[in-house]
Write an enzyme that holds these catalytic residues in place. Structure first.
Site, PDB file in Angstrom:
ATOM      1  N   ASN A   1       3.625 -19.287   4.415  1.00 50.10           N
ATOM      2  CA  ASN A   1       4.611 -19.805   3.457  1.00 50.10           C
ATOM      3  C   ASN A   1       5.778 -20.505   4.135  1.00 50.10           C
ATOM      4  O   ASN A   1       6.187 -20.142   5.228  1.00 50.10           O
ATOM      5  CB  ASN A   1       5.144 -18.654   2.593  1.00 50.10           C
TER       6      ASN A   1
ATOM      7  N   ASP B   1       4.623 -17.876  -2.679  1.00 54.65           N
ATOM      8  CA  ASP B   1       4.264 -17.170  -1.443  1.00 54.65           C
ATOM      9  C   ASP B   1       2.750 -17.089  -1.231  1.00 54.65           C
ATOM     10  O   ASP B   1       2.226 -16.068  -0.807  1.00 54.65           O
ATOM     11  CB  ASP B   1       4.868 -15.762  -1.390  1.00 54.65           C
TER      12      ASP B   1
ATOM     13  N   GLU C   1       9.219 -14.355   6.615  1.00 56.08           N
ATOM     14  CA  GLU C   1      10.258 -13.811   5.741  1.00 56.08           C
ATOM     15  C   GLU C   1      11.583 -13.706   6.501  1.00 56.08           C
ATOM     16  O   GLU C   1      12.549 -13.134   6.009  1.00 56.08           O
ATOM     17  CB  GLU C   1       9.845 -12.434   5.203  1.00 56.08           C
TER      18      GLU C   1
END
Lengths: 602, 178
Positions: free
Chosen positions: A278, A320, A194
């Site tokens: 991801n 995700d 992220e």
């Protein structure tokens, strides 16, 4: 059973090769002894199954708490303790304390190790400061701290033997995972999907901490350690620049593909298996292409790091669905033929059965009927979309575009299952899988990248799977040969605790309300429950001490489950003001950090 | 990075919301004023003190900033502060925080971050001062949370919204450097 088979197989291999391929002898031997628990995954094959059977379906209802231990930390407690001989090793979330407890002396603390870490790493970690635990090999206890420092501790004294720095939290690089000792190396992953981190698996010399190799999840062939001719995918060589070709521009340099899950190892073929997470960002429009090799199962040679085969489960992710969940290695009959299988329950809601030697895809089926983002995985070898999920346009956040809220996608971003590991019982031939039963709305939008800052680019809202039992989880038994659910036990909250199965015919798991539960492996019937002081996101383990079997689990609610569920979820489709439609976890449990150890009464 | 350490010296943060009136006068830390918009600047609304505010019509239509704030909150903030500002196991519920935090103080904390470590429950908020995905939408996030805190807006995504004005689009682009 499984461990016995491995031993036999290794012996058989020695007959053919002058130098038998060996795992780390010490670790291998210790995992074959069910009285100890030296790896988070129980064994190299990640079965989380124990041959112990003192506690069985008949007497498990009489379990009692034998002793408890407070960790002194009030954050999400993932992973489990280890037991080596007469010593138990307990870890905590940040600040990543390690305790060595003397099982001969009522859990007296033999030594305590508390690293000094910059607290600025805390908010860089996605979703709480969890740590999935220690590993043991050759007299050393290995810890991979939140700030990515890898530490080898003397198991007897807690003294630091060496340390290595695996990443830089200022760039968003952190760690939550355990490590895997294989032969003379320690395999180590990294988090930061992220934050636009380009993630990797790294091997360190187990005795010195020197870096041996590093394999990125994306980038040029020499950085991802691929041989264009020999690294295979779905039966074909991957070819040159297999990763770079699937990205636009330099996006791969901040491409994610993090390696924060579990690692398994097959000593017979000298292969290590793990998955990647991801691609960054969560906005698919900003990264056209398949984004290889994010969302991928990797099979690598632990000596050189070279990839033997790869399989990308979710090309060009739009939801995700990290591919980091554990790879469970079992030998079972598939279509009338014994196969060396790799079984993987992916976040995307499909359970995959592959031939772990070749990477051949044998089966991919939904392990929650709610899964709707894809109709199926194309199993036709002659089809141009072979091995790919057939995505439903309505649930494609790419198709619907930026700034459009795609609704009713199942599963939610936390997946039908997240990292909480499943177990495999050779007794029943079944897998026991803790699952989430949660769906979501997902709206991607444009984001800009700043090193060390969140790089997300999507708005999510999650809610319990509609038209179902109203709960947010299930605990299921799965047959990986047929791709079928054998039984389902609905749960009010996501099951965020790793399962343990035993030769006693019992399967254990924890719940977010804080229950340790035991069920019959054959039927799923609940045989025992005990409410521990806080919600359980840790994994259940077992060991013996002085001939008596114990079951242990860490309580301490948190993790991603602690975000989404603490306040309760609402169904956005029920309109505004639907608060209270679903119970909040905060009505059931509060923060804690405690080890509970169970046994049968005298 | 953490230049606002003076604000974090409190030992009462275990109670999450209790803010220490140290560098800012107690007056400015009191409950936020009347949220009624008195000024409309091309779709952005301000209250009589000049702070950004929400504008929610009786039929539930929200102003663009509130809607944008909902989206940005659920991308940048909810990973710690939970869905709809409701809090998580390790970060406070901002619908409560905003009851005792004015606009200036909100800005200070987001830009500078804050820390409360120790006690087995380490809480650290990073500095978002360099993050365009937050800073370019700071007012939007603020008015969204202000509306949530005042109970003027329920949980979940606002169903109806005003359109984004050309001025807002231009300001956003300039801020993002596009």
């Amino acid at each position: 059973m499984r461990r016995l088979l491995t031993v036999t197989a290794v012996a058989a291999c020695s007959a053919f090769f002058s130098a038998p391929v060996m795992a780390n002898d010490g670790v291998q031997k210790l995992t074959e002894d069910p009285s100890q628990w030296v790896l988070q995954t129980g064994d190299y094959a990640n079965t989380r199954h124990s041959k112990l059977k003192q506690i069985d379906t008949e007497n498990v209802g009489k379990l009692q708490v034998a002793w408890t231990f407070s960790t002194g930390v009030l954050r999400g407690h993932e992973g489990s303790p280890l037991v080596v001989g007469d010593v138990m090793y307990v870890h905590t979330p940040f600040p990543n304390i390690v305790y060595a407890l003397d099982l001969n002396d009522e859990g007296r603390i033999i030594w305590k190790y508390e690293p000094k870490q910059d607290p600025n790493v805390i908010p860089v970690m996605c979703c709480d400061t969890v740590n999935r635990g220690l590993a043991y090999a050759d007299g050393k206890v290995f810890l991979h701290q939140a700030d990515t420092k890898v530490v080898a501790l003397d198991a007897k004294t807690g003294k630091v033997l060496w340390s290595a720095v695996n990443g830089d939290p200022k760039k968003g690089e952190t760690n939550t995972a355990t490590v895997m000792p294989v032969k003379d190396k320690l395999l180590v992953g990294i988090s930061g999907g992220e934050y636009g981190v380009r993630c990797h698996l790294t091997a360190y010399d187990m005795n010195t901490g020197k870096q041996i190799w590093r394999a990125y999840s994306m980038g040029p062939d020499d950085e991802i350690l691929f041989d264009p001719e020999k690294t295979m995918s779905l039966g074909k060589p991957v070819g040159k620049d297999s990763s770079l070709k699937t990205w636009q521009g330099d996006q791969w340099k901040i491409g994610g593909g993090c390696t924060w899950g579990w690692y398994s190892y097959d000593p017979k073929t000298n292969t290590v298996y793990y998955g990647s997470g991801n691609p960054s960002t969560w906005n698919p429009a900003q990264r056209p292409g398949d984004n290889k090799w994010s969302m991928t199962i990797f099979a690598r040679d632990p000596d050189s790091g070279m990839a033997k085969w790869v399989y990308q489960m979710t090309p060009h992710d739009q939801w995700d669905y990290d591919g980091i969940n554990e790879m469970i290695l079992v030998d079972q009959e598939f279509d009338g033929k014994m196969r060396p299988m790799l079984v993987h329950f992916d976040r995307n809601g499909f359970a995959y059965t592959l031939d772990r030697k070749t990477g051949e895809l044998l089966l991919a089926e939904k392990y929650d009927p709610a899964v709707n983002w894809a109709t199926k995985v194309d199993m036709d070898k002659n089809s141009p979309t072979f091995g790919r999920p057939l995505v439903v346009e309505k649930y494609s956040t790419e198709h619907n575009g930026e700034d459009v809220n795609t609704t009713g996608i199942c599963p939610a971003a936390l997946g039908t299952k997240d990292q909480q590991p499943a177990s495999f019982s050779p007794q029943t031939g079944l897998f026991y899988v803790p699952t989430n039963h949660v769906c979501m709305d997902y709206e991607p939008f444009h984001v800009s990248y700043t090193p060390g800052q969140p790089y997300v680019g999507a708005t999510l809202s999650m809610f319990p799977a509609p038209n179902s039992h109203g709960g947010m989880g299930n605990f299921i038994a799965w047959d990986a040969r047929k791709g079928k659910i054998v039984w389902t036990k609905p749960e009010q909250f996501s099951v965020w605790s790793g399962a343990l199965s035993t030769d006693g015919g019992v399967v254990f798991y924890g719940t977010l309300e804080g229950y340790l539960k035991a069920v019959d492996a054959k039927t799923g019937k609940e045989l025992y429950r005990f409410k521990t002081p806080s919600g359980i996101i840790g994994n259940v383990m077992t060991y013996t001490h002085k001939g008596k079997q114990y079951v242990a689990v860490l309580s301490g609610v948190g993790g991603w489950a602690g975000i989404g569920l603490a306040a309760g979820l609402t169904d956005p489709n029920a309109g505004l003001g639907a608060v209270g439609g679903y119970s909040a976890l905060s009505s059931y449990t509060a923060l804690g950090g405690q080890l509970s150890v169970f046994t049968l009464p005298q | 990075m953490f230049s606002k350490l003076s604000l974090m010296r409190t030992g009462a943060v275990a109670l999450c919301m209790a803010l220490a009136p140290l560098s800012v006068s107690a007056q400015t830390l009191s409950k936020q004023g009347d949220p009624t918009p008195v000024k409309d600047e091309d779709g952005k609304y301000f209250d009589k003190s000049g702070a950004p505010t929400y504008n929610i019509k009786p039929d539930g239509t929200v102003d663009w900033a509130t809607y944008s704030g909902y989206r940005r909150y659920h991308a940048e903030c909810h990973v710690c502060h939970g869905p709809d500002g409701m809090g998580s196991t390790y970060a406070p519920a901002l619908i409560d925080s905003l009851k005792t935090m004015d606009y200036d103080h909100f800005q200070e904390v987001v830009v500078g971050g804050r820390q409360n470590v120790g006690g087995g429950n380490e809480k650290v908020m990073p500095s978002f001062g360099l993050n365009k995905n937050v800073m370019c939408y700071l007012d939007d996030i603020y008015v969204y949370l202000r509306a949530r805190s005042d109970d003027a807006l329920g949980r979940a995504r606002p169903a109806k919204r005003e359109d984004k004005t050309p001025v807002i689009t231009a300001t956003e682009k300039a801020c993002l450097g596009e």
